[in-house]
Design a protein around this motif. Structure first.
Motif, PDB file in Angstrom:
ATOM      1  N   HIS A 171       0.816  -1.219   0.000  1.00 46.44           N
ATOM      2  CA  HIS A 171       0.000   0.000   0.000  1.00 46.44           C
ATOM      3  C   HIS A 171       0.847   1.266   0.000  1.00 46.44           C
ATOM      4  O   HIS A 171       0.514   2.235  -0.698  1.00 46.44           O
ATOM      5  N   LEU A 172       1.914   1.290   0.764  1.00 50.45           N
ATOM      6  CA  LEU A 172       2.749   2.495   0.826  1.00 50.45           C
ATOM      7  C   LEU A 172       3.465   2.739  -0.496  1.00 50.45           C
ATOM      8  O   LEU A 172       3.548   3.876  -0.972  1.00 50.45           O
ATOM      9  N   TRP A 205       9.406  -0.620  -7.176  1.00 47.97           N
ATOM     10  CA  TRP A 205       8.570  -1.801  -6.985  1.00 47.97           C
ATOM     11  C   TRP A 205       9.397  -3.052  -6.716  1.00 47.97           C
ATOM     12  O   TRP A 205       9.028  -3.876  -5.869  1.00 47.97           O
ATOM     13  N   LEU A 206      10.513  -3.209  -7.394  1.00 46.52           N
ATOM     14  CA  LEU A 206      11.355  -4.373  -7.116  1.00 46.52           C
ATOM     15  C   LEU A 206      11.928  -4.303  -5.707  1.00 46.52           C
ATOM     16  O   LEU A 206      12.014  -5.311  -5.004  1.00 46.52           O
ATOM     17  N   PHE A 207      12.300  -3.114  -5.275  1.00 47.12           N
ATOM     18  CA  PHE A 207      12.792  -2.938  -3.908  1.00 47.12           C
ATOM     19  C   PHE A 207      11.686  -3.312  -2.914  1.00 47.12           C
ATOM     20  O   PHE A 207      11.936  -4.021  -1.933  1.00 47.12           O
ATOM     21  N   GLY A 249      11.130  -4.561   1.122  1.00 50.62           N
ATOM     22  CA  GLY A 249      10.044  -4.173   1.999  1.00 50.62           C
ATOM     23  C   GLY A 249       9.302  -2.936   1.522  1.00 50.62           C
ATOM     24  O   GLY A 249       9.901  -2.016   0.967  1.00 50.62           O
ATOM     25  N   ASP A 250       8.011  -2.949   1.783  1.00 46.46           N
ATOM     26  CA  ASP A 250       7.120  -1.870   1.358  1.00 46.46           C
ATOM     27  C   ASP A 250       7.468  -0.535   2.016  1.00 46.46           C
ATOM     28  O   ASP A 250       7.613   0.486   1.330  1.00 46.46           O
ATOM     29  N   ALA A 251       7.607  -0.531   3.337  1.00 50.37           N
ATOM     30  CA  ALA A 251       7.815   0.736   4.050  1.00 50.37           C
ATOM     31  C   ALA A 251       9.142   1.397   3.682  1.00 50.37           C
ATOM     32  O   ALA A 251       9.199   2.615   3.483  1.00 50.37           O
ATOM     33  N   ILE A 252      10.191   0.607   3.580  1.00 55.39           N
ATOM     34  CA  ILE A 252      11.507   1.170   3.230  1.00 55.39           C
ATOM     35  C   ILE A 252      11.480   1.704   1.801  1.00 55.39           C
ATOM     36  O   ILE A 252      11.972   2.804   1.525  1.00 55.39           O
TER      37      ILE A 252
END
Length: 128
Positions: A3-4, A65-67, A72-75
Motif C-alpha cells: 500500500h505504501l 517496486w522491485l525494492f 520491503g514496502d515501508a523502506i
C-alpha cells in the motif's frame, strides 16, 4: 500488500502530471506556440523539468517496486518519498535558474540509485 509503495507511485505520477500542466502554463505565459520546444528561457526550463522527470520515471518506478517486493514496502516507500522530495527541490531550483537544479537532482538521483542497488542486491542474493 504494498500500500505504501502504491501511494508513492501515485504521488510520483501526480507530480509528473503537475509538471505537464506547468509546461502548458509556461507556453501560455511566454507565448511559445505548439509545436515549438524552445523560445523563452522560462518555458525551456519548465519543459526540461517535465522531460527530465519523465526520463527518470523508467529508472525510478521499476526500482521502487522491485525494492518493495524483495526488501520491503515501508523502506521502498520511504526512499520513494525522498525521490519525490528531490524532484520537488529540482522543480523549485530549476524554475528559478538552470544553475539551481543540482541539489534536487542529487537528492532524487541518490534515492533512485539506492532503490536500484537495493533491488539488484536482493535479487542477486536470492539467485545465489
Amino acid at each position: 500488500m504494498y500500500h505504501l509503495t502504491a501511494l508513492v507511485t501515485l504521488l510520483a505520477i501526480a507530480f509528473y502530471m503537475f509538471t505537464c500542466i506547468n509546461v502548458s502554463r509556461a507556453r501560455t505565459k511566454t507565448g511559445v506556440k505548439v509545436p515549438a520546444m524552445s523560445g523563452h528561457p522560462d518555458f525551456e526550463r519548465a519543459f526540461r523539468i517535465q522531460a527530465n522527470t519523465l526520463e527518470w520515471m523508467p529508472v525510478f518506478l521499476p526500482a521502487l517496486w522491485l525494492f518493495a517486493i524483495y526488501i520491503g514496502d515501508a523502506i521502498a516507500a520511504g526512499i520513494g518519498a525522498v525521490w519525490i522530495i528531490g524532484r520537488i527541490v529540482y522543480f523549485i531550483g530549476y524554475s528559478q535558474a538552470a544553475a539551481k537544479r543540482g541539489p534536487g537532482f542529487a537528492i532524487q538521483g541518490i534515492a533512485a540509485i539506492a532503490l536500484w542497488a537495493g533491488a539488484l542486491g536482493a535479487v542477486v542474493l536470492r539467485l545465489v
